[in-house]
Write a protein that holds these residues in place. Sequence first.
Motif, PDB file in Angstrom:
ATOM      1  N   ASN A  35     -54.137  33.442  20.205  1.00 48.19           N
ATOM      2  CA  ASN A  35     -52.845  33.069  20.775  1.00 48.19           C
ATOM      3  C   ASN A  35     -52.460  31.632  20.456  1.00 48.19           C
ATOM      4  OD1 ASN A  35     -52.512  35.613  21.860  1.00 48.19           O
ATOM      5  ND2 ASN A  35     -53.244  35.056  23.892  1.00 48.19           N
ATOM      6  N   LEU A  36     -53.449  30.744  20.367  1.00 46.55           N
ATOM      7  CA  LEU A  36     -53.151  29.365  19.978  1.00 46.55           C
ATOM      8  C   LEU A  36     -52.610  29.324  18.551  1.00 46.55           C
ATOM      9  CD1 LEU A  36     -53.224  26.364  20.751  1.00 46.55           C
ATOM     10  CD2 LEU A  36     -55.573  26.288  19.897  1.00 46.55           C
ATOM     11  N   ALA A  37     -53.166  30.139  17.677  1.00 46.88           N
ATOM     12  CA  ALA A  37     -52.645  30.221  16.308  1.00 46.88           C
ATOM     13  C   ALA A  37     -51.197  30.691  16.315  1.00 46.88           C
ATOM     14  CB  ALA A  37     -53.516  31.166  15.482  1.00 46.88           C
ATOM     15  N   ARG A  38     -50.882  31.646  17.155  1.00 46.99           N
ATOM     16  CA  ARG A  38     -49.495  32.153  17.233  1.00 46.99           C
ATOM     17  C   ARG A  38     -48.562  31.087  17.805  1.00 46.99           C
ATOM     18  NH1 ARG A  38     -52.536  36.882  19.248  1.00 46.99           N
ATOM     19  NH2 ARG A  38     -52.708  38.365  17.509  1.00 46.99           N
ATOM     20  N   LEU A  39     -49.050  30.330  18.779  1.00 46.53           N
ATOM     21  CA  LEU A  39     -48.232  29.256  19.334  1.00 46.53           C
ATOM     22  C   LEU A  39     -47.887  28.243  18.245  1.00 46.53           C
ATOM     23  CD1 LEU A  39     -47.006  27.575  21.661  1.00 46.53           C
ATOM     24  CD2 LEU A  39     -49.284  26.611  22.028  1.00 46.53           C
ATOM     25  N   HIS A  40     -48.881  27.794  17.513  1.00 52.96           N
ATOM     26  CA  HIS A  40     -48.628  26.829  16.441  1.00 52.96           C
ATOM     27  C   HIS A  40     -47.659  27.402  15.405  1.00 52.96           C
ATOM     28  CE1 HIS A  40     -52.681  24.631  17.302  1.00 52.96           C
ATOM     29  NE2 HIS A  40     -51.737  24.286  18.141  1.00 52.96           N
ATOM     30  N   SER A  41     -47.818  28.690  15.101  1.00 53.46           N
ATOM     31  CA  SER A  41     -46.983  29.326  14.073  1.00 53.46           C
ATOM     32  C   SER A  41     -45.528  29.465  14.505  1.00 53.46           C
ATOM     33  CB  SER A  41     -47.552  30.695  13.717  1.00 53.46           C
ATOM     34  OG  SER A  41     -48.839  30.564  13.131  1.00 53.46           O
ATOM     35  N   ALA A  42     -45.251  29.311  15.799  1.00 53.91           N
ATOM     36  CA  ALA A  42     -43.856  29.361  16.255  1.00 53.91           C
ATOM     37  C   ALA A  42     -43.056  28.197  15.700  1.00 53.91           C
ATOM     38  CB  ALA A  42     -43.801  29.368  17.786  1.00 53.91           C
ATOM     39  N   GLY A  43     -43.741  27.131  15.313  1.00 56.44           N
ATOM     40  CA  GLY A  43     -43.098  26.073  14.557  1.00 56.44           C
ATOM     41  C   GLY A  43     -42.257  25.105  15.365  1.00 56.44           C
ATOM     42  N   ALA A  44     -41.758  24.107  14.647  1.00 54.65           N
ATOM     43  CA  ALA A  44     -40.913  23.055  15.202  1.00 54.65           C
ATOM     44  C   ALA A  44     -39.952  22.606  14.108  1.00 54.65           C
ATOM     45  CB  ALA A  44     -41.765  21.877  15.663  1.00 54.65           C
ATOM     46  N   PRO A  45     -38.808  22.026  14.480  1.00 60.16           N
ATOM     47  CA  PRO A  45     -37.841  21.608  13.461  1.00 60.16           C
ATOM     48  C   PRO A  45     -38.358  20.521  12.524  1.00 60.16           C
ATOM     49  CG  PRO A  45     -36.822  21.718  15.627  1.00 60.16           C
ATOM     50  CD  PRO A  45     -38.291  21.851  15.844  1.00 60.16           C
ATOM     51  N   ALA A  46     -39.274  19.681  13.016  1.00 61.12           N
ATOM     52  CA  ALA A  46     -39.769  18.567  12.200  1.00 61.12           C
ATOM     53  C   ALA A  46     -41.025  18.014  12.860  1.00 61.12           C
ATOM     54  CB  ALA A  46     -38.719  17.461  12.098  1.00 61.12           C
ATOM     55  N   PHE A  47     -41.810  17.259  12.109  1.00 56.65           N
ATOM     56  CA  PHE A  47     -42.886  16.500  12.720  1.00 56.65           C
ATOM     57  C   PHE A  47     -42.254  15.478  13.669  1.00 56.65           C
ATOM     58  CE2 PHE A  47     -44.601  17.691   8.496  1.00 56.65           C
ATOM     59  CZ  PHE A  47     -45.619  18.526   8.941  1.00 56.65           C
TER      60      PHE A  47
END
Length: 282
Positions: A104-116
């Motif tokens: 689930n942590l991998a899936r959370l990270h994969s949800a992404g963000a607009p930018a660093f």
Amino acid sequence: MVSGQQSEGPAAAAARLSGFEAVPQGRSGTLSEVVLTKGDRRVDAVVKRGHAPGATRAEAAGLRWLAEADAVRIPRVHGADDTWLVLDRVSESTPSHAEEFGRNLARLHSAGAPAFGAPPPGGLTDAWIGTAPMRNSPGESWPEWYAEHRVLPYVRIASDLLDPAVFERACARIPSMAGPPEPPARLHGDLWSGNVLWDSDGAVLIDPAAHGGHRETDLAMLHLFGCPHLERIVAAYDEVAPLADGYRERIALHQLFPLLVHTVLFGRSYAGQATAAARSLG
């Protein structure tokens, strides 16, 4: 801020923000437990008072952003303002479901963000990690962004405890050590073991400093401060979202950020660890 909010108690704040009746159950430091009721509904909740104006509103934005990924379990936010945060209470139990947490942590990270460096929707540019300042200033290149916004600001704050030249040399090495480029991940941002609670159904994440960043930074925090069943968590994570070659050699690089934050917050005992991590980068 509505007049009188600074002087109201946690139960009154919980009732105002949630629209439920609130009965106090106990208090420890900045946290209070309440029971929220409305008709037949009953919710065990926690009321948190922020350390600075806006801190609770920023934390609520981070919790909601992480919850939107529908990945790792996040306490439901019942209401927040610039002083108070009301959310579900986690009934802690023995750590379990480690592999599920890793996936689930991998899936959370994969949800992404607009930018660093991107803050959560409704979050703040000038935010916090714990009670230390953390600026969410977007950048396109992770090595440069990490040096500018997650390493050097804390070196400047704690310059009486650190040798800035050591960290400047480490920052110059980041582009060659960062591994292959990765897209911005949706980070918890303060993923030490104390912010991973466990109930009978597995892991629940609290107290985020959520922002867009490199996924290995969250994992490095788990390595730095320990986490039950960590190797099982990382193995399950790697099955869902394979980590780039050399991941373990980059852990010290990603630990610079939390070690420097802890130097700012807690002083000399962490300054030596931060310096050792910087020197290990060459």
